[in-house]
Enzyme design. Sequence first.
Site, PDB file in Angstrom:
ATOM      1  NE  ARG A  49      -2.010  -2.212   3.151  1.00 24.79           N
ATOM      2  CZ  ARG A  49      -2.341  -2.657   4.360  1.00 24.79           C
ATOM      3  NH1 ARG A  49      -3.334  -2.122   5.024  1.00 24.79           N
ATOM      4  NH2 ARG A  49      -1.663  -3.621   4.925  1.00 24.79           N
ATOM      5  CD  GLU A 105       8.164  -1.194  -2.837  1.00 29.81           C
ATOM      6  OE1 GLU A 105       7.408  -0.351  -2.305  1.00 29.81           O
ATOM      7  OE2 GLU A 105       8.385  -2.289  -2.313  1.00 29.81           O
ATOM      8  CG  ASP A 106       6.765   2.211   0.210  1.00 27.63           C
ATOM      9  OD1 ASP A 106       7.492   1.304  -0.256  1.00 27.63           O
ATOM     10  OD2 ASP A 106       6.037   2.034   1.206  1.00 27.63           O
ATOM     11  CG  ASP A 109      14.704  -1.420   5.200  1.00 35.69           C
ATOM     12  OD1 ASP A 109      15.932  -1.425   5.308  1.00 35.69           O
ATOM     13  OD2 ASP A 109      13.944  -1.473   6.189  1.00 35.69           O
ATOM     14  CB  THR A 110      16.215  -5.851   3.384  1.00 33.79           C
ATOM     15  OG1 THR A 110      14.925  -6.264   2.912  1.00 33.79           O
ATOM     16  CG2 THR A 110      16.150  -5.558   4.862  1.00 33.79           C
ATOM     17  CB  THR A 113       9.615  -5.804  -0.931  1.00 36.61           C
ATOM     18  OG1 THR A 113       9.487  -5.909   0.480  1.00 36.61           O
ATOM     19  CG2 THR A 113       8.238  -5.706  -1.563  1.00 36.61           C
ATOM     20  CG  PHE A 158      10.425   3.263  11.164  1.00 34.51           C
ATOM     21  CD1 PHE A 158      10.306   2.042  10.515  1.00 34.51           C
ATOM     22  CD2 PHE A 158       9.271   3.996  11.421  1.00 34.51           C
ATOM     23  CE1 PHE A 158       9.060   1.551  10.140  1.00 34.51           C
ATOM     24  CE2 PHE A 158       8.017   3.517  11.051  1.00 34.51           C
ATOM     25  CZ  PHE A 158       7.914   2.292  10.413  1.00 34.51           C
ATOM     26  CG  ASP A 165       2.575   1.601   7.511  1.00 37.54           C
ATOM     27  OD1 ASP A 165       3.387   1.336   6.611  1.00 37.54           O
ATOM     28  OD2 ASP A 165       2.283   0.803   8.428  1.00 37.54           O
ATOM     29  NE  ARG A 171      -0.753   2.664   4.772  1.00 37.45           N
ATOM     30  CZ  ARG A 171       0.224   1.771   4.605  1.00 37.45           C
ATOM     31  NH1 ARG A 171       1.303   2.099   3.911  1.00 37.45           N
ATOM     32  NH2 ARG A 171       0.147   0.572   5.127  1.00 37.45           N
TER      33      ARG A 171
HETATM   34  P1  IMP Z   1      12.391  -4.177   2.071  1.00 34.06           P
HETATM   35  O1  IMP Z   1      13.203  -4.438   3.311  1.00 34.06           O
HETATM   36  O2  IMP Z   1      13.199  -3.457   1.022  1.00 34.06           O
HETATM   37  O3  IMP Z   1      11.771  -5.458   1.551  1.00 34.06           O
HETATM   38  O4  IMP Z   1      11.225  -3.195   2.513  1.00 34.06           O
HETATM   39  C1  IMP Z   1       9.936  -3.684   2.567  1.00 34.06           C
HETATM   40  C2  IMP Z   1       8.850  -2.717   2.893  1.00 34.06           C
HETATM   41  O5  IMP Z   1       8.964  -2.368   4.265  1.00 34.06           O
HETATM   42  C3  IMP Z   1       8.807  -1.397   2.161  1.00 34.06           C
HETATM   43  O6  IMP Z   1       8.200  -1.480   0.888  1.00 34.06           O
HETATM   44  C4  IMP Z   1       7.957  -0.594   3.129  1.00 34.06           C
HETATM   45  O7  IMP Z   1       6.581  -0.847   2.891  1.00 34.06           O
HETATM   46  C5  IMP Z   1       8.377  -1.133   4.471  1.00 34.06           C
HETATM   47  N1  IMP Z   1       9.372  -0.236   5.094  1.00 34.06           N
HETATM   48  C6  IMP Z   1      10.717  -0.345   5.056  1.00 34.06           C
HETATM   49  N2  IMP Z   1      11.306   0.667   5.723  1.00 34.06           N
HETATM   50  C7  IMP Z   1      10.276   1.435   6.187  1.00 34.06           C
HETATM   51  C8  IMP Z   1      10.236   2.660   6.956  1.00 34.06           C
HETATM   52  O8  IMP Z   1      11.263   3.261   7.340  1.00 34.06           O
HETATM   53  N3  IMP Z   1       8.991   3.144   7.245  1.00 34.06           N
HETATM   54  C9  IMP Z   1       7.839   2.535   6.836  1.00 34.06           C
HETATM   55  N4  IMP Z   1       7.840   1.413   6.110  1.00 34.06           N
HETATM   56  C10 IMP Z   1       9.044   0.859   5.791  1.00 34.06           C
HETATM   57 MG    MG Z   2       6.004  -1.064   0.512  1.00 35.56          MG
END
Ligand code: IMP
Ligand code: MG
Length: 181
Positions: A49, A105-106, A109-110, A113, A158, A165, A171
């Site tokens: 979302r 994507e928003d 992070d890792t 996704t 964060f 969110d 959001r």
């Molecule tokens: P990934 O670790 O790249 O797979 O991040 C997965 C998802 O975690 C992102 O698409 C966001 O929806 C959520 N996320 C990661 N970091 C943050 C943050 O700092 N605030 C809010 N949501 C986050």
């Molecule tokens: Mg996301």
Amino acid sequence: MPPSTDLEFLDRIEPLFSAKQIQDRVKSMAEELSEYFGDKELVLVVVLRGSLVFAVDLLRYMTIYPEVEFLSASSYGNNLLPGNTVEIYMRPDLDLEGKELLVVEDIVDTGQTLRQIAARLDTMNPTSVRYISMLYKRLPNQANWPVDWFGFEIPDLFVIGYGLDYRQKYRNLPWIGYLPQ
Ligand code: IMP
Ligand code: MG
């Protein structure tokens, strides 16, 4: 009036990017993308979302006319652990064969996704897949996922607002801020 608990929470948030900074950056990316994709048959693949707000702004600033599709991705457990599963939902009759895709994507992070979305999209035979994220977290001693475009690079914080969110809320803030440790 919002409940005082929301106001108390927001009072602790440190601002990072103003609404104006975000809009200026999104507009400039939309112009660059419009130029880059030109007359190609582009499909924006919006990852719900968190990307909702960014995708809508990006779309409204674009001067080309892409199709729009949605995926939903949710991670379980501690998503800093590699190999952690990300559940991906899409409509069952979604046909992306031969299409030029831009995954929106928003935040990366890792990268877990996007890595799993990429694997899934690959099985659907698109012509090409590109990636854009509003925010890109620079992680210490770790490569995450190489996006093609991003709005702003941020340290490992964060963040909330502009689609992101905290426990499913905030959001709709037009700015982005971080929760101090
Ligand atoms: P990934 O670790 O790249 O797979 O991040 C997965 C998802 O975690 C992102 O698409 C966001 O929806 C959520 N996320 C990661 N970091 C943050 C943050 O700092 N605030 C809010 N949501 C986050
Ligand atoms: Mg996301």
